[in-house]
Design an enzyme around this catalytic site. Sequence first.
Site, PDB file in Angstrom:
ATOM      1  CG  ASP A  34      21.412  10.365  18.959  1.00 30.62           C
ATOM      2  OD1 ASP A  34      21.687   9.198  19.285  1.00 30.62           O
ATOM      3  OD2 ASP A  34      21.436  11.313  19.765  1.00 30.62           O
ATOM      4  CG  LEU A  41      15.225  11.761  25.961  1.00 34.04           C
ATOM      5  CD1 LEU A  41      13.879  12.285  26.464  1.00 34.04           C
ATOM      6  CD2 LEU A  41      15.337  10.250  26.224  1.00 34.04           C
ATOM      7  CB  SER A  61      20.314  17.900  18.378  1.00 30.38           C
ATOM      8  OG  SER A  61      21.099  16.728  18.484  1.00 30.38           O
ATOM      9  CD  GLU A 103      22.487  15.093  15.622  1.00 36.57           C
ATOM     10  OE1 GLU A 103      22.689  14.153  16.383  1.00 36.57           O
ATOM     11  OE2 GLU A 103      22.111  16.208  16.023  1.00 36.57           O
TER      12      GLU A 103
END
Length: 429
Positions: free
Chosen positions: A212, A151, A154, A201
């Site tokens: 993300d 989801l 991070s 990331e």
Amino acid sequence: MLSEVLLVSAPGKVILHGEHAVVHGKVALAVALNLRTFLRLQPHSNGKVDLSLPNIGIKRAWDVARLQSLDTSFLGEGKEEKPEQGDVTTPTPEQVEKLKEVAGLPDDCAVTKRLAVLAFLYLYLSICRKQRALPSLDIVVWSELPPGAGLGSSAAYSVSLAAALLTVCEEIPNPLKDGDCVNRWTKEDLELINKWAFQGERMIHGNPSGVDNAVSTWGGALRYHQGKISSLKSKQESITSCVPDDAALGRRNGEMKLGPPALQILLTNTKVPRNTRALVAGVRNRLLKFPEIVAPLLTSIDAISLECERVLGEMGEAPALEQYLVLEELIDMNQHHLNALGVGHASLDQLCQVTRAHGLHSKLTGAGGGGCGITLLKPGLEQPEVEATKQALTSCGFDCLETSIGAPGVSIHSATSLDSRVQQALGGL
């Protein structure tokens, strides 16, 4: 350097359509999930930088003078201009080892904890080393997102850290003005936040796609196709060159909105662990074994993503019931296709059966093989029916939350705008 307390939040993400097909060059739609990561940054003068991550049991402190004395050249040469996303390559094992030495974590530290601390130190040292002296800070990060559930937890962590550190170091201005409850940064500042978050990331994932962190930064809904990320309203250009201006982002009364209206959903975590790499490999093997069967499935999933994108683009401020019915059909078709690709699971079948019994439509989100699923909630649905569905899913042993997708991206808040639950989690405000 700023002296006031900063309160920042960033959303998670779910894949609406295009899981697995995106690996084979098809379109995927990613949407911001209104389960958020919250960060409190408080400057102080005690000569320490403190990091507290209550979700995963991390509480660490470093002496600023010791950090200041480190040779940080391994992070790359400092630039006078703002860094570009592509300027920082994936850290080498040697660089990671140096950060591990700085972190001072025990050898038996869990991987999740180690990566979270390394990402923090990487961003703190990289962003703040331009200051005359590294700042003393107390940082608490708490999240509504479960880690490891696909989801975007991070990315929300990296985005929140990047936004707060850039702001406290005055690399970007604080957009929160007197009287604001919440506000967002300008397009140019969001681009810089996104680029630094992408580097965070990289510390965690090595070679992430960038989806993300982009969703967590910009919010709303984005499309990803063959390495290019764009908003649903600007399909032809990459988001770094075609993000909307402040008016298009909806900067009104301190609130900015990107893309289609928020959709209400149930997010259900089956709590069944999955191996993303094995699931991706399984689809690839099935494609090699049955190319004339699987290739059309992937093409059909691509068409589902494109049709969903078209419908979302038309929904605007006053979506019609007919449009929700189309979204439900697309959800059903995609779930069947994903099962045919071999990435379903008995727990996900059970989720779909339970919600279908209540007249609702669900699909897996992410890698599949367990993990999470989403259920669309049409407008006008009676709350007792929603609660009955949640109870039925909970009785299956699942975790179920009512939330929304298409949420605002990274935001800065006043203390009074945060509910008591968040305030308490951040250590009281």
